[in-house]
Design a protein around this motif. Structure first.
Motif, short mmCIF file in Angstrom:
data_model
loop_
_atom_site.label_atom_id
_atom_site.label_comp_id
_atom_site.label_asym_id
_atom_site.label_seq_id
_atom_site.Cartn_x
_atom_site.Cartn_y
_atom_site.Cartn_z
N TRP A 273 69.32 38.83 117.19
CA TRP A 273 69.27 39.75 115.99
C TRP A 273 69.27 39.87 114.51
O TRP A 273 69.53 40.17 114.09
CB TRP A 273 68.08 40.40 116.91
N HIS A 274 71.10 41.21 114.98
CA HIS A 274 72.19 41.60 114.80
C HIS A 274 72.59 40.36 113.79
O HIS A 274 72.98 40.48 112.09
CB HIS A 274 72.48 41.88 114.93
N HIS A 275 72.77 39.08 113.52
CA HIS A 275 73.10 37.66 112.73
C HIS A 275 72.09 37.73 112.00
O HIS A 275 72.34 37.85 110.50
CB HIS A 275 73.50 36.85 113.79
N GLN A 276 70.84 37.63 112.07
CA GLN A 276 69.98 37.40 111.31
C GLN A 276 69.30 38.45 110.38
O GLN A 276 69.27 38.20 109.29
CB GLN A 276 68.60 36.75 112.12
N ARG A 277 69.37 40.07 111.02
CA ARG A 277 69.45 40.99 110.40
C ARG A 277 70.30 41.25 109.26
O ARG A 277 70.43 41.50 107.81
CB ARG A 277 69.99 42.51 111.02
N ARG B 131 72.98 52.01 112.92
CA ARG B 131 73.04 50.90 113.68
C ARG B 131 71.52 50.81 114.34
O ARG B 131 72.14 51.11 115.99
CB ARG B 131 74.35 50.38 113.56
N PRO B 132 71.15 49.77 114.07
CA PRO B 132 69.29 49.75 114.97
C PRO B 132 69.75 49.00 116.29
O PRO B 132 70.48 47.71 116.45
CB PRO B 132 68.30 49.58 114.13
N HIS B 133 68.95 49.38 117.14
CA HIS B 133 68.83 48.40 118.44
C HIS B 133 67.81 47.23 118.20
O HIS B 133 67.25 47.09 117.25
CB HIS B 133 68.60 49.02 119.64
N CYS B 134 68.20 45.82 118.28
CA CYS B 134 67.38 44.49 119.07
C CYS B 134 65.62 45.08 119.59
O CYS B 134 66.07 45.63 121.09
CB CYS B 134 68.27 44.04 119.33
N TRP C 51 61.54 34.83 118.37
CA TRP C 51 61.25 36.21 118.98
C TRP C 51 60.70 36.87 118.68
O TRP C 51 61.17 37.90 119.36
CB TRP C 51 62.38 35.50 119.95
N PHE C 52 61.10 37.31 117.51
CA PHE C 52 61.29 38.68 116.98
C PHE C 52 60.04 39.51 115.83
O PHE C 52 59.49 38.23 115.21
CB PHE C 52 63.02 39.07 116.11
N PRO C 53 59.68 40.23 116.14
CA PRO C 53 59.09 40.96 114.54
C PRO C 53 59.48 40.18 113.50
O PRO C 53 58.03 40.11 112.93
CB PRO C 53 58.71 42.62 115.09
N ALA C 54 60.80 40.01 113.05
CA ALA C 54 61.00 40.53 111.99
C ALA C 54 61.06 38.13 111.93
O ALA C 54 61.68 37.92 110.62
CB ALA C 54 62.17 40.64 111.45
N ARG D 35 62.74 33.36 108.48
CA ARG D 35 62.05 32.56 108.55
C ARG D 35 61.85 32.18 106.53
O ARG D 35 62.10 31.32 106.34
CB ARG D 35 61.04 31.69 108.95
N ALA D 36 60.43 32.66 105.88
CA ALA D 36 60.47 32.69 105.11
C ALA D 36 61.66 32.95 103.89
O ALA D 36 61.55 31.97 103.07
CB ALA D 36 58.96 33.66 104.79
N GLY D 37 61.82 34.25 104.11
CA GLY D 37 63.37 34.47 103.18
C GLY D 37 64.65 33.31 103.19
O GLY D 37 64.23 32.97 102.13
N ALA D 38 64.48 32.73 103.81
CA ALA D 38 65.45 31.60 103.77
C ALA D 38 65.28 30.67 103.90
O ALA D 38 65.95 30.49 102.70
CB ALA D 38 65.93 31.76 105.40
#
Length: 658
Positions: free
Chosen positions: A218-222, A40-43, A254-257, A262-265
């Motif tokens: 971040w975790h919700h979007q991941r 489980r990676p960290h934000c 605000w995140f690197p991803a 956004r594009a994928g969604a």
């Protein structure tokens, strides 16, 4: 036959409705879930984050006073801890237990999210009761109350509850990390909470300055990027997932991803919004409440795009325009749409108080964004959501990339792709005839076995009613009844449903309907005729005629084929009193203090009986909303049909008297 989800047989039936690509995707999901259990990676760290997707100046001042009054009354009830979810009253909303189901008294188990048996009510409780408060749509109401009044009590309660939820539900732990639609709608709520709290001094510290909030976002979007609804499950769920992720990636970018998310969604939203919608504008699930849910989600996503100046495909706006025109076309005189298919009271964005009309609100937003057509019904009610969305969404006519579109010059009555026809007559007679597909995708999850059913209203009152939905999980006999053929105004043969159920959200065989005739051009008489093949080798054909001059609705059922046992059901609305003598029923009701009546002449070849509030098995019930049911009268005629003789045709006449 009652079939439970989660049993080995159910999994086999579910697998049979998937294609190779979907199976491969789900295998990949299973592998990923196993890997995530221990990795489980960290934000990533975020610095200098700012929230810029604010409402334009003056927006709150444009909220109609009566709509604001309703919202504040609702907010004060919530502040006192009072709420109602699906017929269950709660008094614990001052300090909620996020895993508790007040309906059964059970508390969901903890542990790794994907190990939670959320479909098992005995182990978890009623999952809808647990999930609904955690969509945080009651917190958007409190945030809106703060925006209107500036009273910091509302903002502080929102902050307390968010901090409580984040602490109780760390990433991938527990029942709130199981379903993508829940994560998507929750993200959309958080975006609007942050927007509506923007004037509060603690807003930045609660969100962009809070490592816990950043970790959750971040975790919700991941999660949503990793586990999209796939293939046969890509219905309204995938719209909610894409809309929530897109909204968050725009407003909380605000995140690197964030750009990738956004594009994928956006790609997913455009593809599935188009795929979930007929060209006519009706939702392909043929479940009206999901038409409303998808509209709300789509409009909310467009609002975020325009607020962040993110270009979106022209088809997104075009589909929403068609959905809005379709909604305007099918509502009755009181702005009520059909009661077709499943309904679970789900909303995409809630910022209004009790008593606000959902459908009037959507039409008001449609007017603000797309412009009303001359034939649209008049909307007299007000709401809070429309001025908020309209402040962010650019009007269709002012979007340079919006394609020119030919909109209906007259109110459509027949939607050929959806198989829906609306017959209208004097005295506000409204009749929906169903000759469309069984449902959407291979499992038709939210379909009912309702081919050729009719739904009749008089001045907005249910006369021949669609009984509704009532429940999804935990009460299989009730789930089976409300989606059965006997649970609709149509013909059942030999005690079987037209389509075969493989579980509460799975149909393994779909009846195929086709509309043979529709004529709504004559102001005096409107006609419709369709048939379906769900009872092979027999064919059920139905003809419906509405005579405006006599205020009569005639329904002729014809069963072609070998001798079969027939049950013909007519479900009366909950306000209708019926006096059945032989094959004639006198119907009476009140509308706005005025007495109304009608006569229902039923086929004499059948033996008629009135049923009301029966439980073994269920018969004679009406569900006004999810989790709620009340007794009503159902008239059932029993006999035989022989397609080679006159006994194969049955005529019903409903005559309105005033």
């Amino acid at each position: 036959m009652t079939v439970s989800s989660g049993s080995p047989g159910w999994y086999l039936r579910r697998l049979s409705r998937m294609g190779p690509r979907e199976v491969g995707g789900r295998v990949g999901d299973a592998v990923r879930r196993r890997r995530w259990r221990s990795a489980r990676p960290h934000c990533p760290s975020v610095s200098g984050a700012r929230f810029t997707a604010v409402l334009p100046a003056g927006t709150i001042a444009g909220i109609p006073p009566d709509a604001a009054k309703r919202l504040l009354a609702e907010a004060d009830r919530l502040m006192d801890g009072h709420a109602e979810y699906f017929g269950v009253v709660r008094e614990d909303l001052t300090d909620p237990d996020w895993w508790y189901d007040p309906k059964t008294g059970r508390r969901a188990p903890g542990g790794y999210a994907f190990d939670v048996p959320y479909r098992n009510e005995d182990a978890v409780g009623d999952i809808k009761q647990i999930w609904e408060p955690s969509r945080h749509q009651y917190l958007t109401v409190l945030a809106a109350a703060y925006a209107i009044t500036g009273d910091e009590r509302y903002a502080e309660r929102v902050a307390d509850h968010l901090r409580s939820w984040w602490a109780a539900n760390p990433p991938l732990r527990g029942v709130h990390w199981v379903s993508g639609i829940e994560l998507g709608i929750r993200l959309l709520s958080w975006v609007w909470i942050r927007r509506l709290l923007d004037g509060w001094p603690g807003a930045a510290a609660l969100f962009e300055g809070n490592p816990v909030a950043l970790n959750q976002i971040w975790h919700h979007q991941r999660w949503l990027a990793a586990f999209p609804s796939r293939g046969s499950s890509a219905n309204n769920h995938v719209i909610a997932e894409a809309a929530g992720q897109f909204a968050a990636a725009c407003a909380f970018g605000w995140f690197p991803a964030s750009a990738r998310w956004r594009a994928g969604a956006l790609r997913s939203l455009e593809r599935h919004l188009r795929g979930n919608t007929f060209h006519s504008g009706l939702n392909r699930e043929l479940a009206t409440e999901y038409h409303g849910l998808v509209m709300e989600l789509g409009l909310a996503a467009v609002a975020e795009a325009d607020a962040a100046a993110v270009p979106i495909p022209a088809t997104v706006r075009l589909v929403l325009l068609r959905m809005t025109d379709a909604l305007a076309a099918v509502v009755d005189s009181r702005l009520r749409p059909p009661r077709q298919g499943d309904a679970d009271d789900g909303h995409g964005l809630v910022v209004d108080g009790a008593g606000t009309d959902r459908w009037a609100s959507l039409l008001a937003t449609g007017d603000a964004v797309f412009g009303r057509l001359a034939w649209w019904p008049t909307v007299t009610g007000t709401d809070v959501r429309t001025p908020l969305l309209a402040a962010l969404i650019r009007p269709y006519a002012k979007v340079a990339t919006a394609p020119a579109v030919t909109r209906p010059v007259r109110r459509p009555a027949h939607f050929a792709d959806a198989g829906m026809t609306i017959l209208r007559g004097p005295g506000e007679i409204w009749c929906r005839c169903d000759g469309g597909p069984h449902g959407f995708l291979s499992i038709a999850a939210h379909a009912h076995a309702d081919a050729l059913s009719v739904e009749v209203r008089h001045d907005g009152v249910d006369v021949l009613a669609d009984p509704g939905t009532f429940c999804y999980h935990g009460q299989p006999e009730w789930r089976q009844y409300f989606r059965s053929t006997l649970g609709h105004n149509t013909v059942r043969l030999d005690g079987s449903d037209q389509s075969v159920s493989g579980g509460p959200f799975l149909w393994t065989r779909h009846a195929r309907s086709r509309v043979l005739t529709t004529d709504t051009s004559d102001e005096g008489v409107a006609r419709w005729c369709a048939e379906h093949d769900g009872y092979q080798p027999s064919v059920h054909r139905r003809r419906v005629e509405l005579n405006a001059n006599t205020q009569e609705l005639t329904v002729v059922d014809e069963v072609r084929g070998p001798r079969r046992t027939v049950h013909l059901a007519f479900h009366l609305g909950p306000t209708i009193a019926a006096d059945l003598v032989g094959n004639r029923a006198v119907l009476t009701w009140n509308r706005d203090g005025e007495g109304r009546s009608a006569v229902l002449d039923l086929p004499g070849q059948l033996s008629w009986r009135a049923h009301r509030g029966e439980t073994d098995p269920p018969l004679g019930w009406y569900s006004a909303g999810f989790g709620r049911k009340e007794p009503t009268t159902t008239l059932v005629g029993t006999g035989f049909a022989d397609g080679t003789a006159l006994s194969g045709e049955f005529t019903t006449v409903l005559r309105f008297l005033g």
